[in-house]
Design a protein around this motif. Structure first.
Motif, PDB file in Angstrom:
ATOM      1  N   LEU A 104       3.422  13.374  12.950  1.00  0.00           N
ATOM      2  CA  LEU A 104       2.358  13.291  13.947  1.00  0.00           C
ATOM      3  C   LEU A 104       1.775  11.878  14.005  1.00  0.00           C
ATOM      4  N   ILE A 105       1.437  11.323  12.844  1.00  0.00           N
ATOM      5  CA  ILE A 105       0.857   9.975  12.804  1.00  0.00           C
ATOM      6  C   ILE A 105       1.864   8.931  13.282  1.00  0.00           C
ATOM      7  N   ASN A 106       3.112   9.052  12.826  1.00  0.00           N
ATOM      8  CA  ASN A 106       4.145   8.087  13.220  1.00  0.00           C
ATOM      9  C   ASN A 106       4.318   8.025  14.731  1.00  0.00           C
ATOM     10  N   ASN A 107       4.272   9.174  15.376  1.00  0.00           N
ATOM     11  CA  ASN A 107       4.500   9.221  16.817  1.00  0.00           C
ATOM     12  C   ASN A 107       3.316   8.707  17.622  1.00  0.00           C
ATOM     13  N   ILE A 108       2.110   8.973  17.150  1.00  0.00           N
ATOM     14  CA  ILE A 108       0.921   8.558  17.898  1.00  0.00           C
ATOM     15  C   ILE A 108       0.479   7.141  17.534  1.00  0.00           C
ATOM     16  N   TYR A 109       0.511   6.812  16.247  1.00  0.00           N
ATOM     17  CA  TYR A 109      -0.074   5.546  15.787  1.00  0.00           C
ATOM     18  C   TYR A 109       0.929   4.524  15.257  1.00  0.00           C
ATOM     19  N   GLY A 110       2.015   4.975  14.675  1.00  0.00           N
ATOM     20  CA  GLY A 110       2.959   4.053  14.058  1.00  0.00           C
ATOM     21  C   GLY A 110       3.295   4.495  12.642  1.00  0.00           C
ATOM     22  N   SER A 111       4.183   3.769  12.007  1.00  0.00           N
ATOM     23  CA  SER A 111       4.725   4.159  10.704  1.00  0.00           C
ATOM     24  C   SER A 111       3.649   4.284   9.626  1.00  0.00           C
ATOM     25  N   THR A 112       3.819   5.293   8.779  1.00  0.00           N
ATOM     26  CA  THR A 112       2.908   5.507   7.649  1.00  0.00           C
ATOM     27  C   THR A 112       3.466   4.925   6.352  1.00  0.00           C
ATOM     28  N   LYS A 113       4.633   4.301   6.414  1.00  0.00           N
ATOM     29  CA  LYS A 113       5.316   3.855   5.196  1.00  0.00           C
ATOM     30  C   LYS A 113       4.507   2.848   4.385  1.00  0.00           C
ATOM     31  N   GLU A 114       3.698   2.027   5.056  1.00  0.00           N
ATOM     32  CA  GLU A 114       2.967   0.978   4.347  1.00  0.00           C
ATOM     33  C   GLU A 114       1.697   1.489   3.669  1.00  0.00           C
ATOM     34  N   TYR A 115       1.364   2.754   3.879  1.00  0.00           N
ATOM     35  CA  TYR A 115       0.117   3.288   3.330  1.00  0.00           C
ATOM     36  C   TYR A 115       0.338   4.030   2.018  1.00  0.00           C
ATOM     37  N   GLU A 116      -0.630   3.905   1.130  1.00  0.00           N
ATOM     38  CA  GLU A 116      -0.640   4.724  -0.071  1.00  0.00           C
ATOM     39  C   GLU A 116      -1.147   6.108   0.316  1.00  0.00           C
ATOM     40  N   PHE A 117      -0.605   7.129  -0.330  1.00  0.00           N
ATOM     41  CA  PHE A 117      -0.885   8.498   0.095  1.00  0.00           C
ATOM     42  C   PHE A 117      -1.455   9.328  -1.045  1.00  0.00           C
ATOM     43  N   ALA A 118      -2.417  10.182  -0.703  1.00  0.00           N
ATOM     44  CA  ALA A 118      -2.973  11.112  -1.691  1.00  0.00           C
ATOM     45  C   ALA A 118      -3.280  12.431  -0.993  1.00  0.00           C
ATOM     46  N   MET A 119      -2.979  13.529  -1.676  1.00  0.00           N
ATOM     47  CA  MET A 119      -3.258  14.862  -1.134  1.00  0.00           C
ATOM     48  C   MET A 119      -3.995  15.679  -2.181  1.00  0.00           C
TER      49      MET A 119
END
Length: 308
Positions: A131-146
């Motif tokens: 969803l984020i990739n399609n609307i805003y751009g790649s998430t690869k550069e972000y650190e992720f936490a869930m």
């Protein structure tokens, strides 16, 4: 990536605090003006928002616009739903000045028999990434936490996407039932006045939506307290308005101080070419920011449910 200033009028979404999720905000109830489907299609911001959505998810071209509105020319909102009795729905809240989609809600895009929360954590992350990739751009550069939030009624997950080294998320996402809700927080702010993060909290977790407004030295002087002291009082479940009243400071005084700071930041950013020039008068800028200030100073932190 260049950090985006989230203080000021045009660069800050009228964010629905994460605790609200599906609840209407104060600003929605007071100042939202309905628009027809035809009006939103010809509106400059509405048209651009729809084009962005259609490029990201071509299937939504066949969706029906079931609701559209604007908030004092500051935010434009559109809700689309699948035609023919389908349950897929998507809601977009766009900054009317910058054209950025700052809050996005995707509902019922997974089969009812196996909603989002029935998927594995990795599968959920993949759905959010897509969803984020399609609307805003790649998430690869972000650190992720869930993490799973304390919600006795249903499983609720909080996902944060942050720039490396940043304590403040760039994207903050809530997954609940069969819904993904994405808010663009914007990471670190460009303001040098930031001294405290996460003034409010949701289920005991930091909520950053008000930081760019409350980290205001003029506000601290008005209330005769430090940023840390203000955060401590807010943690007790009080609103800024209530804290101010205890110090014989009126709501309007608080609004005036914060609005002035935000408008001054707005004008400075326009002069520096950091954001587009609105060509609005000082008084118009103040009027535009006041509803957002009211939303923040009347807000209270949600406390996690007591464990039995």
């Amino acid at each position: 990536m260049k950090k985006r200033m989230i203080a000021g009028i045009v660069a800050t979404a009228i964010l629905i605090p994460t605790a609200a999720f599906a609840a209407p905000t104060l600003i929605d109830m007071l100042t939202r003006t309905p628009m027809t489907a035809e009006q939103i299609k010809t509106d400059k911001v509405g048209k651009a928002t729809l084009e962005k959505l259609y490029r990201a998810f071509p299937e939504t071209k066949s969706f029906e616009i079931i609701e559209a509105s604007t908030v004092q020319g500051v935010q434009t909102s559109i809700i689309l739903q699948e035609k023919g009795g389908g349950s897929k729905k998507i809601t977009l809240h766009t900054n009317s000045a910058t054209g950025e989609i700052e809050h996005l809600i995707q509902e019922n895009w997974e089969p009812k028999e196996k909603p989002l929360v029935a998927l594995t954590d990795q599968e959920i992350k993949s759905k959010v990434d897509y969803l984020i990739n399609n609307i805003y751009g790649s998430t690869k550069e972000y650190e992720f936490a869930m993490e799973q939030m304390e919600n006795p009624d249903q499983k609720t997950l909080l996902l944060n996407y942050s720039e490396k080294g940043s304590k403040t998320p760039f994207y903050q996402v809530l997954v609940q039932d069969n819904t993904i809700s994405v808010s663009v927080i914007g990471g670190e702010t460009a303001s040098s006045n930031i001294t405290v993060e996460g003034f409010f909290s949701t289920d005991g977790k930091p909520d950053y939506f008000a930081d760019a407004y409350l980290n205001d030295q003029n506000l601290f002087s008005l209330l005769n307290m430090s940023a840390t002291e203000l955060k401590q009082e807010l943690a007790k479940g009080k609103s800024v308005v209530e804290i101010a009243a205890s110090k014989n400071v009126s709501k309007q005084q608080v609004v005036d101080v914060i609005a002035k700071t935000q408008v001054d930041l707005q004008i400075e950013a326009e002069r520096n070419g950091e954001i587009p020039n609105n060509n609005l008068s000082y008084e118009q800028l103040v009027k535009a920011i006041e509803p957002k200030v009211l939303q923040i100073i009347e807000h209270k932190s949600d406390r996690p449910a007591n464990k039995s």
